[in-house]
Design an enzyme around this catalytic site. Structure first.
Site, PDB file in Angstrom:
ATOM      1  N   ASP A 139       0.835  -1.189   0.000  1.00 17.45           N
ATOM      2  CA  ASP A 139       0.000   0.000   0.000  1.00 17.45           C
ATOM      3  C   ASP A 139       0.874   1.244   0.000  1.00 17.45           C
ATOM      4  O   ASP A 139       2.086   1.178   0.256  1.00 17.45           O
ATOM      5  CB  ASP A 139      -0.909   0.013   1.231  1.00 17.45           C
ATOM      6  CG  ASP A 139      -2.140  -0.863   1.051  1.00 17.45           C
ATOM      7  OD1 ASP A 139      -2.365  -1.329  -0.079  1.00 17.45           O
ATOM      8  OD2 ASP A 139      -2.856  -1.079   2.035  1.00 17.45           O
ATOM      9  N   MET A 199      -8.272   9.635   7.257  1.00 17.22           N
ATOM     10  CA  MET A 199      -8.778   9.804   5.887  1.00 17.22           C
ATOM     11  C   MET A 199      -9.777  10.966   5.786  1.00 17.22           C
ATOM     12  O   MET A 199     -10.770  10.895   5.077  1.00 17.22           O
ATOM     13  CB  MET A 199      -9.435   8.511   5.396  1.00 17.22           C
ATOM     14  CG  MET A 199      -8.491   7.318   5.379  1.00 17.22           C
ATOM     15  SD  MET A 199      -9.263   5.791   4.828  1.00 17.22           S
ATOM     16  CE  MET A 199     -10.347   5.441   6.205  1.00 17.22           C
ATOM     17  N   LYS A 212      -3.058   3.653  -2.855  1.00 17.79           N
ATOM     18  CA  LYS A 212      -4.255   4.435  -3.144  1.00 17.79           C
ATOM     19  C   LYS A 212      -4.057   5.868  -2.661  1.00 17.79           C
ATOM     20  O   LYS A 212      -3.925   6.119  -1.470  1.00 17.79           O
ATOM     21  CB  LYS A 212      -5.478   3.839  -2.431  1.00 17.79           C
ATOM     22  CG  LYS A 212      -5.861   2.442  -2.901  1.00 17.79           C
ATOM     23  CD  LYS A 212      -7.048   1.918  -2.114  1.00 17.79           C
ATOM     24  CE  LYS A 212      -7.440   0.523  -2.555  1.00 17.79           C
ATOM     25  NZ  LYS A 212      -8.585  -0.006  -1.761  1.00 17.79           N
TER      26      LYS A 212
END
Length: 211
Positions: free
Chosen positions: A3, A140, A25
């Site tokens: 990741d 996030m 991502k």
């Protein structure tokens, strides 16, 4: 398969011949969809290869680790999970911020901020969090900080509530931006907060500075 938040110092030590798949991502820019990531893991495992799914933090805290383990189980592929150190607590600690402190709070709430208050797909009870005084730890949330702060203020949080935005925690580029909840609602402040960041909102933020 790594990741975006996986430590590159680990992947730099891989022996020659190891295939490295970038599944990182970025907000709004994914190398692979989650479905493609899962299918890639299963395909390599079915081919008899040893597969490591390297994530930053803990795979079971907003890491989609549960989904990937279930996919392996449904495919009859045995796997094991190594727990990680979540940024939920490590980032505030590195910044000198306790998420609990005697006399101030007896709980804290961890939540994902990738969907703003009022979004039809959000399962976060934002009105209750706005009425409470407990410490909030947001992951996030960089793209929605202004809207989150405004909603908390409209729902009853004090305008002077301390906030700390911990960017790139645990790296040489770690940066902590401190402000009030009112200031966080100002786009001139929130637009300077970059991902990845852990955002702490509550009275425990300045306790060691004032202690």
């Amino acid at each position: 398969m790594t990741d975006r938040l996986a430590d590159p110092e680990l992947t730099d030590q891989l022996r020659p011949g190891v295939q490295l798949v970038d599944a990182g991502k970025l907000p709004g820019a994914h190398q692979l969809s989650q479905e493609a990531i899962t299918e890639t893991v299963l395909a390599h495992a079915r081919a008899g290869r040893h597969v490591v799914r390297l994530k930053g933090g803990d795979p079971f805290v907003f890491g989609r680790g549960g989904e990937e383990v279930l996919a392996c189980a449904h495919a009859g592929i045995r796997c094991s999970v190594v727990p990680g150190l979540s940024s939920v607590t490590s980032a505030p600690t590195l910044a000198g911020i306790p998420v609990t402190h005697r006399g101030l709070n007896q709980s804290f709430t961890v939540l994902s901020g990738h969907l703003p208050p009022g979004h039809p797909d959000s399962t976060v009870d934002w009105p209750s969090l706005a009425r409470s005084t407990e410490t909030l730890v947001l992951l996030m949330a960089v793209g929605n900080l202004e809207r989150i702060a405004a909603f908390l203020l409209d729902g009853g949080r004090r305008s002077s509530t301390p906030v700390a935005c911990i960017q790139r925690a645990g790296t040489p580029r770690q940066k902590v931006t401190s402000c009030s909840l009112t200031e966080l609602a100002d786009p001139e402040v929130s637009r300077h907060i970059d991902s990845p960041a852990v955002v702490v909102i509550g009275q425990t933020v300045p306790v060691l500075l004032h202690g």
